[in-house]
Design a protein around this motif. Structure first.
Motif, PDB file in Angstrom:
ATOM      1  N   LEU A  29       0.628  -1.238  -0.178  1.00  0.00           N
ATOM      2  CA  LEU A  29      -0.375  -0.030   0.140  1.00  0.00           C
ATOM      3  C   LEU A  29       0.712   1.727   0.149  1.00  0.00           C
ATOM      4  N   LEU A  30       1.636   1.715   1.294  1.00  0.00           N
ATOM      5  CA  LEU A  30       2.615   2.494   1.337  1.00  0.00           C
ATOM      6  C   LEU A  30       3.558   2.397  -0.745  1.00  0.00           C
ATOM      7  N   PHE A  31       4.114   1.805  -1.802  1.00  0.00           N
ATOM      8  CA  PHE A  31       4.632   1.516  -2.924  1.00  0.00           C
ATOM      9  C   PHE A  31       3.373   1.839  -3.434  1.00  0.00           C
ATOM     10  N   ALA A  32       1.893   1.319  -3.344  1.00  0.00           N
ATOM     11  CA  ALA A  32       1.344   2.355  -4.344  1.00  0.00           C
ATOM     12  C   ALA A  32       1.465   3.624  -4.128  1.00  0.00           C
ATOM     13  N   PHE A  33       1.557   3.748  -2.919  1.00  0.00           N
ATOM     14  CA  PHE A  33       1.081   5.514  -2.717  1.00  0.00           C
ATOM     15  C   PHE A  33       1.734   6.671  -3.403  1.00  0.00           C
ATOM     16  N   ILE A  34       3.438   5.358  -3.281  1.00  0.00           N
ATOM     17  CA  ILE A  34       4.962   6.473  -4.063  1.00  0.00           C
ATOM     18  C   ILE A  34       4.400   6.135  -5.295  1.00  0.00           C
ATOM     19  N   PHE A  35       4.092   5.283  -5.843  1.00  0.00           N
ATOM     20  CA  PHE A  35       4.151   4.635  -7.303  1.00  0.00           C
ATOM     21  C   PHE A  35       3.323   6.019  -8.305  1.00  0.00           C
ATOM     22  N   VAL A  36       2.204   5.839  -7.212  1.00  0.00           N
ATOM     23  CA  VAL A  36       0.641   7.201  -7.406  1.00  0.00           C
ATOM     24  C   VAL A  36       1.609   8.951  -7.932  1.00  0.00           C
ATOM     25  N   LEU A  37       2.685   8.936  -7.387  1.00  0.00           N
ATOM     26  CA  LEU A  37       2.996  10.439  -6.415  1.00  0.00           C
ATOM     27  C   LEU A  37       4.097   9.881  -7.930  1.00  0.00           C
ATOM     28  N   MET A  38       4.880   8.655  -8.489  1.00  0.00           N
ATOM     29  CA  MET A  38       5.722   9.032  -9.331  1.00  0.00           C
ATOM     30  C   MET A  38       4.542   9.478 -10.734  1.00  0.00           C
ATOM     31  N   ILE A  39       3.032   8.818 -11.129  1.00  0.00           N
ATOM     32  CA  ILE A  39       2.947   8.865 -12.193  1.00  0.00           C
ATOM     33  C   ILE A  39       2.524  10.807 -12.016  1.00  0.00           C
ATOM     34  N   LEU A  40       1.890  10.948 -11.670  1.00  0.00           N
ATOM     35  CA  LEU A  40       1.488  12.212 -10.682  1.00  0.00           C
ATOM     36  C   LEU A  40       2.749  13.790 -11.441  1.00  0.00           C
ATOM     37  N   ARG A  41       4.494  12.948 -10.919  1.00  0.00           N
ATOM     38  CA  ARG A  41       4.978  13.555 -11.223  1.00  0.00           C
ATOM     39  C   ARG A  41       5.474  13.949 -12.506  1.00  0.00           C
ATOM     40  N   SER A  42       5.217  12.311 -13.270  1.00  0.00           N
ATOM     41  CA  SER A  42       5.819  11.963 -14.643  1.00  0.00           C
ATOM     42  C   SER A  42       4.907  13.004 -15.049  1.00  0.00           C
ATOM     43  N   ALA A  54      17.786  14.211 -19.196  1.00  0.00           N
ATOM     44  CA  ALA A  54      16.192  14.886 -18.948  1.00  0.00           C
ATOM     45  C   ALA A  54      15.142  14.009 -19.530  1.00  0.00           C
ATOM     46  N   ALA A  55      13.888  13.900 -19.160  1.00  0.00           N
ATOM     47  CA  ALA A  55      12.982  12.318 -19.487  1.00  0.00           C
ATOM     48  C   ALA A  55      11.848  13.257 -19.298  1.00  0.00           C
ATOM     49  N   TYR A  56      10.664  13.004 -20.490  1.00  0.00           N
ATOM     50  CA  TYR A  56       9.344  13.855 -19.957  1.00  0.00           C
ATOM     51  C   TYR A  56       8.298  12.869 -20.537  1.00  0.00           C
ATOM     52  N   GLY A  57       7.311  12.765 -20.206  1.00  0.00           N
ATOM     53  CA  GLY A  57       5.997  12.631 -20.284  1.00  0.00           C
ATOM     54  C   GLY A  57       5.849  11.076 -20.204  1.00  0.00           C
ATOM     55  N   VAL A  58       5.825  10.040 -21.153  1.00  0.00           N
ATOM     56  CA  VAL A  58       6.176   8.594 -21.160  1.00  0.00           C
ATOM     57  C   VAL A  58       7.463   8.249 -20.598  1.00  0.00           C
ATOM     58  N   GLY A  59       8.685   8.800 -21.174  1.00  0.00           N
ATOM     59  CA  GLY A  59       9.988   8.522 -20.496  1.00  0.00           C
ATOM     60  C   GLY A  59      10.039   8.601 -19.495  1.00  0.00           C
ATOM     61  N   ALA A  60       9.832   9.777 -19.261  1.00  0.00           N
ATOM     62  CA  ALA A  60       9.585  10.088 -17.626  1.00  0.00           C
ATOM     63  C   ALA A  60       8.551   9.367 -16.608  1.00  0.00           C
ATOM     64  N   PHE A  61       7.425   8.481 -17.342  1.00  0.00           N
ATOM     65  CA  PHE A  61       7.086   7.321 -16.529  1.00  0.00           C
ATOM     66  C   PHE A  61       7.676   6.293 -16.655  1.00  0.00           C
ATOM     67  N   LEU A  62       8.202   6.303 -17.642  1.00  0.00           N
ATOM     68  CA  LEU A  62       8.761   4.855 -17.679  1.00  0.00           C
ATOM     69  C   LEU A  62      10.147   4.487 -16.914  1.00  0.00           C
ATOM     70  N   ALA A  63      10.558   5.707 -16.681  1.00  0.00           N
ATOM     71  CA  ALA A  63      11.841   5.496 -15.986  1.00  0.00           C
ATOM     72  C   ALA A  63      12.031   5.661 -14.482  1.00  0.00           C
ATOM     73  N   GLY A  64      10.371   6.619 -14.029  1.00  0.00           N
ATOM     74  CA  GLY A  64      10.198   7.360 -12.524  1.00  0.00           C
ATOM     75  C   GLY A  64       9.635   5.972 -11.816  1.00  0.00           C
ATOM     76  N   ALA A  65       8.450   5.785 -12.733  1.00  0.00           N
ATOM     77  CA  ALA A  65       7.502   4.404 -12.122  1.00  0.00           C
ATOM     78  C   ALA A  65       7.088   3.335 -12.151  1.00  0.00           C
ATOM     79  N   LEU A  66       7.938   2.955 -13.706  1.00  0.00           N
ATOM     80  CA  LEU A  66       7.870   1.831 -13.468  1.00  0.00           C
ATOM     81  C   LEU A  66       8.573   0.511 -13.140  1.00  0.00           C
TER      82      LEU A  66
END
Length: 111
Positions: A29-42, A54-66
């Motif tokens: 649950l804690l990691f799901a919260f962090i995952f949502v924050l990463m999605i919002l950030r990307s 620098a990564a933007y958009g989908v690249g930022a999502f794949l690099a940060g949240a995935l």
């Protein structure tokens, strides 16, 4: 979840099951919260720096949240197995000196 007792004492397997399920559920649950924050950030459009680039958009999502989505639940489960074993070992030592008893109350559902 079915927990076993023997002579009024909770079995070590049941204690292990409680610890592993509780630990995994809580950390996931804690990691799901962090995952949502990463999605919002990307999705915010702000660049995410990955290996100095620098990564933007989908690249930022794949690099940060995935990686968070894949590795954190696995890490939580492995930690649950390890610390659950330590907890059961501690309970085994504790049971040598003092019994761990389970008291049940029979309550009517329709009372």
């Amino acid at each position: 979840m079915r927990l076993r007792t023997r002579n009024g004492q909770l079995s070590l397997g049941s204690i292990y099951k409680l610890v592993v399920v509780g630990w995994t559920f809580t950390w996931t649950l804690l990691f799901a919260f962090i995952f949502v924050l990463m999605i919002l950030r990307s999705l915010s459009g702000a660049p995410l720096t990955v290996n100095g680039e620098a990564a933007y958009g989908v690249g930022a999502f794949l690099a940060g949240a995935l990686p968070v989505m894949i590795f954190f639940p696995v890490v939580a489960f492995i930690q649950a197995l390890i610390f659950g074993g330590f907890f059961v070992l501690a309970m085994m030592i504790y049971r040598m000196f003092s019994p761990i008893t389970v008291e049940t109350e029979s309550a009517s559902v329709f009372s």
